[in-house]
Design an enzyme around this catalytic site. Structure first.
Site: not given
Ligand code: UT7
Length: 330
Positions: A113, A257, A287
């Protein structure tokens, strides 16, 4: 010592638009989840046969033309990507060949990134030192071919998209153009956002077992990345301002970014700057990793968001972890 400034920018977005609605046909996800958690509405995917070098070449042609130059004028190029056309050689030499450039040096950067900003710092240093007059910096990615588009990979694959951006750096008066670059890394977090394979510590580097286990796909500890990003972005932006005797009120615009809209919003809040001062286009492209800053910069220039004399801060955080900022007097 002379200065170094950006003379021209360009971008390349594949025409194929992939909506959140389309992703819901491939995996168990919803439009609401994607928009609420990331701000992304659509992204672009390449058609088969297009590599990061192709997107880079398209963006570079525009950047060189807008700089009032031709490919023959470029004396050195830097290519930043985490998704090179092949394992080796890197994309830099492919660009040299595809653009019919002289046998100039071509350097590949592997800091994900932050790759474009690391590349820009190389251009800045070479131009300021008088080593070269015109350096091309490209950031381009084809993420779509490396993602698990099933439910198992949904936390990663709804975020990333394909694209390319480029800038030409050339000489300027001292104190104009790129004022400083600030680069950081913390390798203890390498495994929090990575693609393990092909891996030279394995023999063979890629096997059916590795593919079956999905070790060739990018994996991410999303929450971890989020937490570190919202700390490091403001920190490295403040570092850039302090190094140049400036404060937040001097800033015309921050171009971060495009990791996630919520990260961008958190950065604006932490810095206590108006949200419109922190540029965002993630809803259109997702992204695009090393490409996101040069794409955003090119859009800002095109939309008249940056004027001569403006103080522009580019900032990035991502896999490595690495983070970086570039301060520019446009
Ligand atoms: O260039 C750097 C690149 N990376 C980033 O910028 C990522 C930074 N992180 C984030 O943006 C966030 O952590 C995410 C968007 C990736 C995830 O959001 P979150 O609020 O941290 O969600 P989470 O990983 O804690 O997941 C919450 C729930 C989970 O279900 P349970 O365990 O609560 O039942 C996941 O399984 O959301 C579920 N989940 C999804 N649901 C629907 C994870 N991905 C998805 C999806 N659609 N695509």
């Amino acid at each position: 010592m002379r200065g170094a400034k950006i003379l021209g920018t360009g971008r390349a977005l594949p025409p194929h638009v992939v909506t959140n609605a389309y992703l819901t046909t491939l995996m168990d996800t919803t439009e609401e989840w994607i928009v609420q958690r990331t701000g992304i509405r659509e992204r672009r995917f390449v058609d088969p046969g297009t590599g990061a070098s192709d997107l880079g070449v398209t963006a570079a042609r525009l950047a060189i033309e807008r700089a009032g130059l031709t490919p023959k004028d470029i004396q050195f190029l830097v290519f930043a990507t985490l998704s090179p056309d092949m394992f080796f050689p890197g994309c830099g030499v492919l660009v040299q060949e595809k653009m019919g450039m002289d046998t100039i040096g071509a350097l590949d950067v592997r800091t994900q990134c932050t790759g474009f900003l690391y590349g820009l710092s190389v251009a800045e240093a070479y131009v300021k030192a008088g080593f070269y007059d015109y350096v091309l910096v490209i950031g381009a990615e084809v993420q779509s071919t490396g993602m698990d588009l099933s439910t198992a990979g949904r936390d990663v694959s709804v975020i990333f998209g394909d694209g390319g951006g480029a800038a030409v750096v050339g000489p300027s008066d001292p104190g104009r153009g790129i004022l400083s670059s600030h680069l950081h890394s913390e390798g203890k977090y390498a495994r929090e956002l990575m693609a393990e394979a092909p891996a030279s510590i394995e023999h063979p580097r890629i096997s059916k077992e590795m593919i079956d286990a999905g070790r060739h796909y990018g994996t991410m500890n999303g929450r971890y990345v989020f937490t570190h990003a919202v700390r490091r972005f403001p920190e490295v932006i403040r570092e850039a301002l302090e190094a140049n005797g400036m404060t937040l009120s001097d800033l015309s615009i921050v171009i971060p970014h495009q990791a996630n809209l919520r990260i961008t919003q958190a950065v604006a809040k932490a810095l206590e700057v108006q949200p419109e001062k922190v540029f965002s286009n993630i809803e259109k492209y997702g992204n695009t990793t090393a490409a996101s800053i040069p794409i955003a910069l090119d859009e800002c220039v095109e939309e008249g968001r940056i004027r001569e004399g403006d103080i522009v801060c580019l900032a990035a955080f991502g896999s490595g972890f690495t983070w970086a900022s570039t301060l520019i007097r446009w």
